[in-house]
Write a protein that holds these residues in place. Structure first.
Motif, PDB file in Angstrom:
ATOM      1  N   TRP A 211      32.808  23.070   1.367  1.00 43.11           N
ATOM      2  CA  TRP A 211      32.139  22.369   2.467  1.00 43.11           C
ATOM      3  C   TRP A 211      30.775  21.872   2.021  1.00 43.11           C
ATOM      4  O   TRP A 211      30.132  22.450   1.147  1.00 43.11           O
ATOM      5  CB  TRP A 211      32.017  23.301   3.677  1.00 43.11           C
ATOM      6  N   SER A 212      30.342  20.780   2.637  1.00 45.19           N
ATOM      7  CA  SER A 212      29.052  20.193   2.270  1.00 45.19           C
ATOM      8  C   SER A 212      27.930  21.183   2.584  1.00 45.19           C
ATOM      9  O   SER A 212      27.979  21.924   3.569  1.00 45.19           O
ATOM     10  CB  SER A 212      28.834  18.874   3.016  1.00 45.19           C
ATOM     11  N   ALA A 229      28.282  21.115  -5.370  1.00 40.17           N
ATOM     12  CA  ALA A 229      27.978  19.680  -5.334  1.00 40.17           C
ATOM     13  C   ALA A 229      26.558  19.408  -5.827  1.00 40.17           C
ATOM     14  O   ALA A 229      26.317  18.461  -6.590  1.00 40.17           O
ATOM     15  CB  ALA A 229      28.171  19.142  -3.924  1.00 40.17           C
ATOM     16  N   ASN A 261      26.209  12.239  -0.456  1.00 39.06           N
ATOM     17  CA  ASN A 261      24.975  12.765   0.117  1.00 39.06           C
ATOM     18  C   ASN A 261      24.783  12.144   1.487  1.00 39.06           C
ATOM     19  O   ASN A 261      24.534  10.943   1.611  1.00 39.06           O
ATOM     20  CB  ASN A 261      23.789  12.448  -0.802  1.00 39.06           C
ATOM     21  N   ARG A 265      23.003  16.623   2.850  1.00 45.91           N
ATOM     22  CA  ARG A 265      24.118  17.551   2.675  1.00 45.91           C
ATOM     23  C   ARG A 265      25.039  16.969   1.604  1.00 45.91           C
ATOM     24  O   ARG A 265      25.538  15.855   1.747  1.00 45.91           O
ATOM     25  CB  ARG A 265      24.876  17.779   3.984  1.00 45.91           C
ATOM     26  N   GLY A 267      28.310  16.840  -0.925  1.00 44.64           N
ATOM     27  CA  GLY A 267      29.727  17.153  -0.984  1.00 44.64           C
ATOM     28  C   GLY A 267      30.339  16.607  -2.252  1.00 44.64           C
ATOM     29  O   GLY A 267      29.776  15.725  -2.907  1.00 44.64           O
ATOM     30  N   SER A 280      38.332  15.327  -0.742  1.00 44.08           N
ATOM     31  CA  SER A 280      37.130  16.155  -0.624  1.00 44.08           C
ATOM     32  C   SER A 280      37.423  17.534  -1.202  1.00 44.08           C
ATOM     33  O   SER A 280      38.586  17.917  -1.398  1.00 44.08           O
ATOM     34  CB  SER A 280      36.704  16.278   0.842  1.00 44.08           C
TER      35      SER A 280
END
Length: 386
Positions: A211-212, A229, A261, A265, A267, A280
């Protein structure tokens, strides 16, 4: 770089002294002592972080971690002429850990406390600590000497006392690391604090790496991989971008990885040949996500003096293991690497590396031994006496 690791009376490691190289591979059957060797190295690292007593407490205390067999195993016990049995103890109870390296060597001796009115009667005490120069301890190369609560430092041909009332439950690394009074203590402490251990990468659906996350510059990937990330983006900005992309291509031909971004945040997006859109990190298989975590960890822009990988093959398809071995081999050019594994394909690939130092373990009368190591094969090692 560490050249020798020595352990005495820790679980199945009754007495073990092993040589180390740039790339070290620890193998052996289940129950042979691989995990004990790994945990002993982690315990040694805790001395520089002030947590060695707490780490022992989490394992059940000193009594639970000590070698449970007899103090000495005689030849008649080994041949089966007499049963394994205890004998009158000749030496004090001691758990000993130590290593020697290119600059300094270090050893710590932990034992039971003397009877007192304290409620913390199960806390082990540090009886001896020593720092020396050279491959093994001698009286002539001893630099820092701790006996109980007193520490002295070599000053030319004499000794200078730098502390007389050290706490028995804390290493001298946390109490006297001073660039003027004890520069060797400080230098060795900072080196040990740079060691990195990776064995808790999560890849389940609730894993933070899926998850981000709010991102900051991350030259060192966290132990659970939550900042994957941000670490990937950091490598792209200040690390070896070409090596990063080549590692992805080596494992997943035609694939690429990018970082998104949104409102700070970060990812991870994984684009693979044949798909119309990138995936993702939440959509990746466990094996793919874990491999990307290993790529980020091993391409750190801040290489540590020692990096320890515990069973890196977990969740990976066997076809990925040769690529993982190449990834580890390249990382060993920048850091000393220690790999604990029981995956035959990864073991075979790493053993093909010219400078791989294989440490194959086995159990003999419940004590861990190195297969093929005779007394003349052991590196020279001497423990400081109490």
């Amino acid at each position: 770089m560490l050249s020798t690791l020595a352990i005495a009376n820790y679980r199945s490691l009754r007495s073990l002294t092993l040589p180390l190289g740039r790339l070290n591979l620890v193998t052996g059957a289940n129950g042979s002592g691989k995990s004990n060797l790994y945990r002993a190295l982690r315990l040694l690292a805790e001395t520089a972080n002030g947590g060695v007593v707490n780490a022992l407490a989490r394992e059940g205390g000193l009594s639970s971690t000590l070698w449970a067999g007899p103090e000495k195993i005689t030849r008649r016990m080994q041949t089966g002429e007499i049963p394994i049995q205890g004998t009158p103890r000749q030496e004090p109870v001691a758990l000993k850990l130590g290593f020697s390296g290119e600059d300094f060597g270090y050893a710590i001796d932990l034992g039971f406390p003397a009877p007192s009115l304290s409620a913390f009667t199960l806390d082990p005490e540090i009886k001896r600590e020593a720092i020396w120069a050279g491959p093994f301890l001698r009286s002539s190369n001893l630099l820092v000497d701790r006996r109980g609560s007193m520490v002295r430092v070599r000053d030319g041909r004499s000794w200078r006392v730098v502390a007389e009332h050290l706490s028995a439950f804390e290493s001298m690394f946390t109490q006297i690391a001073d660039p003027e009074r004890a520069p060797e203590v400080m230098a060795l402490r900072e080196s040990i604090r740079g060691w990195r251990f990776y064995d808790h990468f999560r890849s389940d659906m609730d894993a933070p790496a899926r998850w981000s996350q709010l991102g900051t510059r991350t030259p060192v990937l966290s132990h659970d991989g939550r900042d994957l990330a941000a670490a990937w983006q950091t490598i792209r900005e200040i690390g070896d971008v070409q090596a990063l992309d080549e590692a992805v291509e080596d494992a997943f031909p035609g694939a690429s990885v990018s970082v998104t971004n949104s409102d700070d945040r970060f990812g991870l997006m994984f684009r693979q040949h044949g798909l119309l859109r990138p995936l993702s990190s939440a959509e990746l298989s466990d094996g793919t996500l874990r491999y990307l975590l290993w790529i980020a960890a091993l391409h750190t822009p801040r290489p540590p003096p020692l990096m320890v990988l515990n069973e890196p093959e977990t969740s990976l398809h066997p076809d990925l293991l040769p690529a993982l071995a190449r990834l580890i081999e390249k990382a060993s050019k920048r850091s000393q690497i220690w790999v604990v594994s029981h995956a035959p394909r990864l073991i075979a690939a790493l053993e093909n590396v010219s400078d791989c130092n294989t440490v194959a373990l086995e159990k003999d009368l419940s004590q861990t031994r190195i297969i093929g190591q005779g007394q003349l094969d052991e590196p020279a090692w001497y423990w400081p006496e109490r």
